[in-house]
Design a protein around this motif. Sequence first.
Motif, PDB file in Angstrom:
ATOM      1  N   CYS A 109       0.857  -1.180   0.000  1.00  0.00           N
ATOM      2  CA  CYS A 109       0.000   0.000   0.000  1.00  0.00           C
ATOM      3  C   CYS A 109       0.900   1.239   0.000  1.00  0.00           C
ATOM      4  O   CYS A 109       2.108   1.142   0.251  1.00  0.00           O
ATOM      5  N   GLN A 110       0.318   2.384  -0.306  1.00  0.00           N
ATOM      6  CA  GLN A 110       1.091   3.622  -0.373  1.00  0.00           C
ATOM      7  C   GLN A 110       0.394   4.734   0.414  1.00  0.00           C
ATOM      8  O   GLN A 110      -0.825   4.734   0.574  1.00  0.00           O
ATOM      9  N   ILE A 111       1.214   5.662   0.886  1.00  0.00           N
ATOM     10  CA  ILE A 111       0.733   6.926   1.422  1.00  0.00           C
ATOM     11  C   ILE A 111       1.438   8.042   0.660  1.00  0.00           C
ATOM     12  O   ILE A 111       2.482   7.812   0.042  1.00  0.00           O
ATOM     13  N   GLU A 112       0.872   9.238   0.706  1.00  0.00           N
ATOM     14  CA  GLU A 112       1.497  10.379   0.045  1.00  0.00           C
ATOM     15  C   GLU A 112       2.393  11.128   1.018  1.00  0.00           C
ATOM     16  O   GLU A 112       2.005  11.389   2.167  1.00  0.00           O
ATOM     17  N   ASP A 113       3.590  11.450   0.563  1.00  0.00           N
ATOM     18  CA  ASP A 113       4.471  12.362   1.291  1.00  0.00           C
ATOM     19  C   ASP A 113       4.448  13.667   0.510  1.00  0.00           C
ATOM     20  O   ASP A 113       4.953  13.731  -0.614  1.00  0.00           O
ATOM     21  N   MET A 114       3.866  14.708   1.103  1.00  0.00           N
ATOM     22  CA  MET A 114       3.626  15.942   0.368  1.00  0.00           C
ATOM     23  C   MET A 114       4.722  16.983   0.580  1.00  0.00           C
ATOM     24  O   MET A 114       4.495  18.177   0.375  1.00  0.00           O
ATOM     25  N   GLN A 115       5.921  16.558   0.951  1.00  0.00           N
ATOM     26  CA  GLN A 115       7.026  17.513   1.040  1.00  0.00           C
ATOM     27  C   GLN A 115       7.251  18.132  -0.333  1.00  0.00           C
ATOM     28  O   GLN A 115       7.204  17.459  -1.357  1.00  0.00           O
ATOM     29  N   SER A 116       7.496  19.460  -0.346  1.00  0.00           N
ATOM     30  CA  SER A 116       7.617  20.167  -1.621  1.00  0.00           C
ATOM     31  C   SER A 116       9.034  20.112  -2.180  1.00  0.00           C
ATOM     32  O   SER A 116       9.237  20.279  -3.375  1.00  0.00           O
ATOM     33  N   ASP A 117      10.015  19.909  -1.326  1.00  0.00           N
ATOM     34  CA  ASP A 117      11.387  19.759  -1.807  1.00  0.00           C
ATOM     35  C   ASP A 117      12.171  18.942  -0.793  1.00  0.00           C
ATOM     36  O   ASP A 117      11.675  18.582   0.268  1.00  0.00           O
ATOM     37  N   SER A 118      13.424  18.667  -1.134  1.00  0.00           N
ATOM     38  CA  SER A 118      14.220  17.753  -0.322  1.00  0.00           C
ATOM     39  C   SER A 118      14.659  18.355   0.999  1.00  0.00           C
ATOM     40  O   SER A 118      15.178  17.640   1.857  1.00  0.00           O
ATOM     41  N   ASP A 119      14.468  19.668   1.187  1.00  0.00           N
ATOM     42  CA  ASP A 119      14.937  20.312   2.416  1.00  0.00           C
ATOM     43  C   ASP A 119      13.929  20.244   3.560  1.00  0.00           C
ATOM     44  O   ASP A 119      14.233  20.693   4.660  1.00  0.00           O
ATOM     45  N   GLU A 120      12.750  19.726   3.315  1.00  0.00           N
ATOM     46  CA  GLU A 120      11.725  19.751   4.350  1.00  0.00           C
ATOM     47  C   GLU A 120      12.026  18.744   5.457  1.00  0.00           C
ATOM     48  O   GLU A 120      12.660  17.715   5.243  1.00  0.00           O
ATOM     49  N   TYR A 121      11.529  19.068   6.638  1.00  0.00           N
ATOM     50  CA  TYR A 121      11.831  18.288   7.838  1.00  0.00           C
ATOM     51  C   TYR A 121      10.707  17.324   8.205  1.00  0.00           C
ATOM     52  O   TYR A 121      10.952  16.230   8.686  1.00  0.00           O
ATOM     53  N   ASP A 122       9.460  17.741   7.966  1.00  0.00           N
ATOM     54  CA  ASP A 122       8.313  16.938   8.402  1.00  0.00           C
ATOM     55  C   ASP A 122       7.901  15.961   7.300  1.00  0.00           C
ATOM     56  O   ASP A 122       6.888  16.122   6.626  1.00  0.00           O
ATOM     57  N   THR A 123       8.717  14.937   7.113  1.00  0.00           N
ATOM     58  CA  THR A 123       8.467  13.916   6.099  1.00  0.00           C
ATOM     59  C   THR A 123       7.719  12.737   6.728  1.00  0.00           C
ATOM     60  O   THR A 123       7.537  12.654   7.940  1.00  0.00           O
ATOM     61  N   ARG A 124       7.312  11.818   5.881  1.00  0.00           N
ATOM     62  CA  ARG A 124       6.713  10.566   6.345  1.00  0.00           C
ATOM     63  C   ARG A 124       7.778   9.466   6.318  1.00  0.00           C
ATOM     64  O   ARG A 124       8.834   9.623   5.705  1.00  0.00           O
ATOM     65  N   TRP A 125       7.481   8.355   6.968  1.00  0.00           N
ATOM     66  CA  TRP A 125       8.368   7.197   6.825  1.00  0.00           C
ATOM     67  C   TRP A 125       8.318   6.725   5.376  1.00  0.00           C
ATOM     68  O   TRP A 125       7.248   6.480   4.827  1.00  0.00           O
ATOM     69  N   SER A 126       9.464   6.614   4.746  1.00  0.00           N
ATOM     70  CA  SER A 126       9.506   6.164   3.350  1.00  0.00           C
ATOM     71  C   SER A 126       8.977   4.745   3.218  1.00  0.00           C
ATOM     72  O   SER A 126       8.362   4.389   2.210  1.00  0.00           O
ATOM     73  N   SER A 127       9.233   3.924   4.232  1.00  0.00           N
ATOM     74  CA  SER A 127       8.889   2.512   4.148  1.00  0.00           C
ATOM     75  C   SER A 127       8.639   1.964   5.546  1.00  0.00           C
ATOM     76  O   SER A 127       9.435   2.189   6.461  1.00  0.00           O
ATOM     77  N   ILE A 128       7.507   1.288   5.715  1.00  0.00           N
ATOM     78  CA  ILE A 128       7.271   0.461   6.899  1.00  0.00           C
ATOM     79  C   ILE A 128       7.033  -0.945   6.376  1.00  0.00           C
ATOM     80  O   ILE A 128       6.094  -1.192   5.608  1.00  0.00           O
ATOM     81  N   ASP A 129       7.892  -1.858   6.764  1.00  0.00           N
ATOM     82  CA  ASP A 129       7.979  -3.188   6.170  1.00  0.00           C
ATOM     83  C   ASP A 129       7.782  -4.228   7.270  1.00  0.00           C
ATOM     84  O   ASP A 129       8.563  -4.268   8.229  1.00  0.00           O
ATOM     85  N   VAL A 130       6.761  -5.054   7.143  1.00  0.00           N
ATOM     86  CA  VAL A 130       6.465  -6.086   8.136  1.00  0.00           C
ATOM     87  C   VAL A 130       6.677  -7.446   7.474  1.00  0.00           C
ATOM     88  O   VAL A 130       6.006  -7.769   6.477  1.00  0.00           O
ATOM     89  N   LEU A 131       7.600  -8.239   8.006  1.00  0.00           N
ATOM     90  CA  LEU A 131       7.966  -9.535   7.429  1.00  0.00           C
ATOM     91  C   LEU A 131       7.642 -10.650   8.415  1.00  0.00           C
ATOM     92  O   LEU A 131       8.044 -10.580   9.580  1.00  0.00           O
ATOM     93  N   VAL A 132       6.944 -11.676   7.942  1.00  0.00           N
ATOM     94  CA  VAL A 132       6.586 -12.816   8.780  1.00  0.00           C
ATOM     95  C   VAL A 132       7.313 -14.054   8.246  1.00  0.00           C
ATOM     96  O   VAL A 132       7.048 -14.486   7.118  1.00  0.00           O
TER      97      VAL A 132
END
Length: 291
Positions: free
Chosen positions: A170-193
Motif C-alpha cells: 500500500c502507499q501513502i502520500e508524502d507531500m514535502q515540496s522539496d528535499s529540504d523539508e523536515y516533516d516527512t513521512r516514513w519512506s517505508s514500513i515493512d512487516v515480514l513474517v
Amino acid sequence: QRMWSWVMAEVGRDPAAGDAATVQKFGDMVTDATCASGNRDSWFTAMCKHPRRPEVDPRLAGAAVLQALHERTATITIYHRACDRFPGGNADIFICKHVLEWTCTDPENTPTLKVQGTKFHNWDGQSMAGDNVVTLPPSVGTLLEQEVMPALVALLQSQPNGGTAWDFECQIEDMQSDSDEYDTRWSSIDVLVHVPTAAGQVVPAGKDSSPRLAARLHQRAVLNGLWRMGEADKHPVTPATPPMQAVLDAIDAALDMGEPDAFSEGDTAGAQRLQAGSSLAWHGYIMPLFL
C-alpha cells in the motif's frame, strides 16, 4: 575501506578476496547517488533488486502459517525506513529494525516474547551504525501481543491463501515540496513474517531448512508534492485496506516510533529506546536498506 567492504558484501562480492586497493577500486565504482536529493525515490528501486529482499513463498500453506502465528513459532521483523530526508540540505536518514521472536523452554508453558531493536542513522554523510541490539521492555511486548498479533492474523484471514503469496503493498502520500523539508513521512514500513520450514509441513521437505518468508506488508510513501511536479507527474496511490491499516496502527501504538521528524529529535519512546549503542561506521551517503 570499511564502508566499501560492506558494500561488496551487500552485492554478493567477497571483500576478503582482494587487497585494500581492490576494495577501494570497487568503492570508486559505486557512488552515493542513491541517496542524493537529485535522485528521489531511487531507494525503492534499489530495495526491489536487493539480494537480501526475499520473495514471499507462494507454496506456503495458509492454515499452517496461521498455526505458526498462533503457536508463536513465527518470527516477525518490522522495518521503519526514512530515506527521503535532507532537511536544510543535510541527509537525516534512518533505517530501524525490530525483531519479535518467541522462545519456550517448556512445551507446557506459554512462549515468551523477546523484542529487540537496532538502527542505522546517516546524518550529513556520517553513518552511525548500532553496535548493540537493544532489548525492549516487556510492556512493549505485551502491546505487540495484544494489538499487533490479532491484527496481523485478521489481515491474513481477510485474503485466503490459495496458492497466491501473502504479499500486501500500500502507499501513502508524502507531500514535502522539496528535499529540504523536515516533516516527512516514513519512506517505508515493512512487516515480514517468517515461519520455520517444518511448521505444519509448511513447505515440502528439502535441503534448505531456513525459515521462509510467509507474508509481507509494505507501506511505501510516494512523493507527490514536489514543487516542480504537475498533476500528470504524480504517482498513483493505493491506500491501505482496513485490515492493513489496523496492523500499521497497532505497530505505531506499540513501538511509538512517531513520524521521522519527531524520531530524529528523540521525542518518541521508540527513538529513545534505540539511542544506545551507536558509533561512527563510515563517512558517505551509502545506506543499508536491510540490517
